[in-house]
Design a protein around this motif. Structure first.
Motif, PDB file in Angstrom:
ATOM      1  N   UNK A 213       0.806  -1.195  -0.074  1.00 32.78           N
ATOM      2  CA  UNK A 213      -0.150  -0.188   0.014  1.00 32.78           C
ATOM      3  C   UNK A 213       0.922   0.875   0.113  1.00 32.78           C
ATOM      4  N   UNK A 214       1.751   1.265   0.340  1.00 29.99           N
ATOM      5  CA  UNK A 214       2.814   2.225   0.346  1.00 29.99           C
ATOM      6  C   UNK A 214       4.062   2.211  -0.814  1.00 29.99           C
ATOM      7  N   UNK A 220      -7.591   0.314  -3.461  1.00 31.75           N
ATOM      8  CA  UNK A 220      -7.841  -0.729  -2.314  1.00 31.75           C
ATOM      9  C   UNK A 220      -9.196  -1.316  -2.532  1.00 31.75           C
ATOM     10  N   UNK A 221      -9.129  -2.846  -2.776  1.00 33.58           N
ATOM     11  CA  UNK A 221     -10.347  -3.346  -2.668  1.00 33.58           C
ATOM     12  C   UNK A 221     -10.710  -4.259  -1.383  1.00 33.58           C
ATOM     13  N   UNK A 248      -5.029  -8.832   5.087  1.00 36.43           N
ATOM     14  CA  UNK A 248      -3.953  -8.210   4.196  1.00 36.43           C
ATOM     15  C   UNK A 248      -4.544  -8.160   2.780  1.00 36.43           C
ATOM     16  N   UNK A 249      -3.932  -7.221   2.263  1.00 34.24           N
ATOM     17  CA  UNK A 249      -4.315  -6.906   0.735  1.00 34.24           C
ATOM     18  C   UNK A 249      -3.672  -8.189  -0.189  1.00 34.24           C
ATOM     19  N   UNK A 250      -2.650  -8.702   0.101  1.00 33.48           N
ATOM     20  CA  UNK A 250      -2.075  -9.780  -0.715  1.00 33.48           C
ATOM     21  C   UNK A 250      -3.076 -11.190  -0.563  1.00 33.48           C
ATOM     22  N   UNK A 251      -3.842 -11.204   0.377  1.00 38.66           N
ATOM     23  CA  UNK A 251      -4.887 -12.358   0.342  1.00 38.66           C
ATOM     24  C   UNK A 251      -5.515 -12.322  -0.829  1.00 38.66           C
ATOM     25  N   UNK A 252      -5.920 -11.240  -1.621  1.00 43.17           N
ATOM     26  CA  UNK A 252      -6.537 -11.187  -2.787  1.00 43.17           C
ATOM     27  C   UNK A 252      -5.571 -11.409  -4.182  1.00 43.17           C
ATOM     28  N   UNK A 253      -4.305 -11.467  -3.986  1.00 44.41           N
ATOM     29  CA  UNK A 253      -3.341 -11.426  -5.167  1.00 44.41           C
ATOM     30  C   UNK A 253      -3.448 -13.005  -6.212  1.00 44.41           C
ATOM     31  N   UNK A 254      -3.653 -13.836  -5.406  1.00 45.45           N
ATOM     32  CA  UNK A 254      -3.634 -15.251  -5.952  1.00 45.45           C
ATOM     33  C   UNK A 254      -4.762 -15.900  -5.754  1.00 45.45           C
ATOM     34  N   UNK A 255      -6.062 -15.376  -5.370  1.00 43.65           N
ATOM     35  CA  UNK A 255      -7.161 -16.098  -4.905  1.00 43.65           C
ATOM     36  C   UNK A 255      -7.775 -16.594  -6.568  1.00 43.65           C
TER      37      UNK A 255
END
Length: 410
Positions: A213-214, A220-221, A248-255
């Protein structure tokens, strides 16, 4: 172009890329249409301000602008200073995509920022931190449950945007009046979420890298626990929660990859019928495409791992009334050949070598082995005498004395 000029351009490019990676150019946009259509044919320009604020402006005077130029634009009201982040046909595409978020007619670009504009701009930027601290004290005195996280002054200093975080709804009408009378400016309150606040502060994530995020994220979803279930992650709040207190935002990256892999596996409630009995589902490896089953009649039996293709084939045969002859683990030869690297190369092998070297340095004597090689001697008459141990090199041989009255061989 000479080599010296090439090197200078390359160093500037590397410096700019490093600045973008450090978070300064978090909202950096790559212009994919830069070599397709001339910039002059597109009158709209994208300008970036502090934090994640970007706006689109109309260039009525046809000023020749390039990325990273500082421009004086129309404010609300007054004049504002921003940095050009995108020009050309890419701006038209961005405006088409974000047409739902653009309200009203785009404002105008006045000119390229002069030296006087930049001096005033930096002077008001220097007041932002002190204004933020004082506004926090005022909000605390008024008893408001909110936190002012940042302040952004307009380029001409007539207006300031106060970014705040609050759990619920806050009545800040009294706060606006106090801030306006204290700092003699127009006040605009803008609420941001915990993710935006964490991205503004920055930090290092559990992966050891800068927070997404930085560093590069600008949109942001929402993240829910369903994404963690698809990836079979443990539903542990300490593991799934980021520094912002949200998932965590990274939970959506590989779903999406896990959802596609899930479609290729057979149903988990399906039962495989074989000669030895019925097999029920135990677990699945989504990325490898393997499914593990176990005999329903004997829960203590050894699980059998099959590929998703073979499991679907068995289910299709079962639906046609055919019972599969037998289920055997696939790739049994590979399973036998594979071995644990720690068994063949134990970690203690380095300690053993170290002990040997230390023993040599200290002059430590080696303990002789129990089994000592022997040598058999033969007499001239052909009789075999007693075997004697072989003396080691450098060790004096012990000579056994013969008694005076002992018989001698002739």
């Amino acid at each position: 172009m000479n080599s010296k000029k090439d090197f200078s351009l390359q160093s500037q490019y590397i410096t700019a890329e490093g600045a973008r990676g450090s978070g300064k150019y978090q909202l950096y946009s790559f212009d994919t249409y830069s070599d397709i259509s001339p910039i002059e044919e597109h009158p709209y320009v994208e300008v970036q301000f502090k934090n994640t604020r970007k706006e689109y402006f109309f260039n009525p005077l046809g000023i020749s602008l390039r990325k990273e130029d500082m421009v004086a634009v129309e404010g609300s009201p007054g004049l504002d200073i921003g940095r050009v982040s995108l020009v050309g046909a890419a701006v038209d595409e961005q405006m088409r995509v974000n047409s739902g978020s653009i309200k009203g007619q785009p404002k105008q670009i006045y000119r390229i920022a002069t030296e006087h504009d930049l001096e005033r701009y930096h002077a008001f930027k220097a007041l932002e931190h002190r204004t933020m601290i004082e506004s926090r004290q005022i909000a605390t005195e008024l008893g408001l449950e909110m936190k002012i996280g940042d302040v952004e002054y307009q380029g001409d200093g007539t207006k300031a945007i106060f970014y705040y975080i609050a759990e619920g709804r806050v009545d800040f009408r009294q706060l606006i009046r106090v801030l306006a009378s204290t700092f003699h400016i127009r006040v605009e309150m803008k609420q941001i979420g915990a993710r935006q606040e964490t991205g503004r502060i920055g930090g290092i994530g559990p992966c050891g890298r800068q927070l997404c995020c930085s560093s590069w994220m600008k949109n942001f979803h929402s993240v829910n626990t369903q994404a963690a279930r698809f990836q079979e992650l443990p539903l542990n709040p300490e593991k799934l929660t980021g520094q912002c207190g949200k998932l965590k935002c990274c939970t959506n990256f590989e779903v999406d990859a896990y959802v596609e892999a899930q479609k290729k596996l057979p149903p988990r409630n399906a039962t495989l019928k074989a000669v030895e009995g019925n097999y029920t589902f135990v677990k699945a490896d989504l990325l490898k495409g393997e499914v593990t089953y176990r005999l329903e009649e004997d829960p203590s039996s050894t699980p059998i791992t099959l590929s998703a293709r073979k499991a679907k084939k068995i289910l299709q045969e079962n639906s046609e009334g055919i019972i599969f002859p037998s289920l055997q683990p696939e790739n049994s030869d590979k399973a036998k050949a594979s071995s644990d690297i720690l068994n063949t190369n134990p970690l203690t092998r380095f300690d053993q070598e170290k002990e040997k070297r230390q023993g040599r340095r200290r002059g430590k004597k080696r303990v002789p082995s129990i089994e000592t090689p022997t040598k058999t001697s033969f007499s001239p008459s052909g009789d075999t005498t007693m075997a004697r141990p072989i003396a080691k090199r450098g060790t004096p041989r012990r000579i056994r004395k013969t008694p005076k009255n002992a018989p001698q061989n002739e």
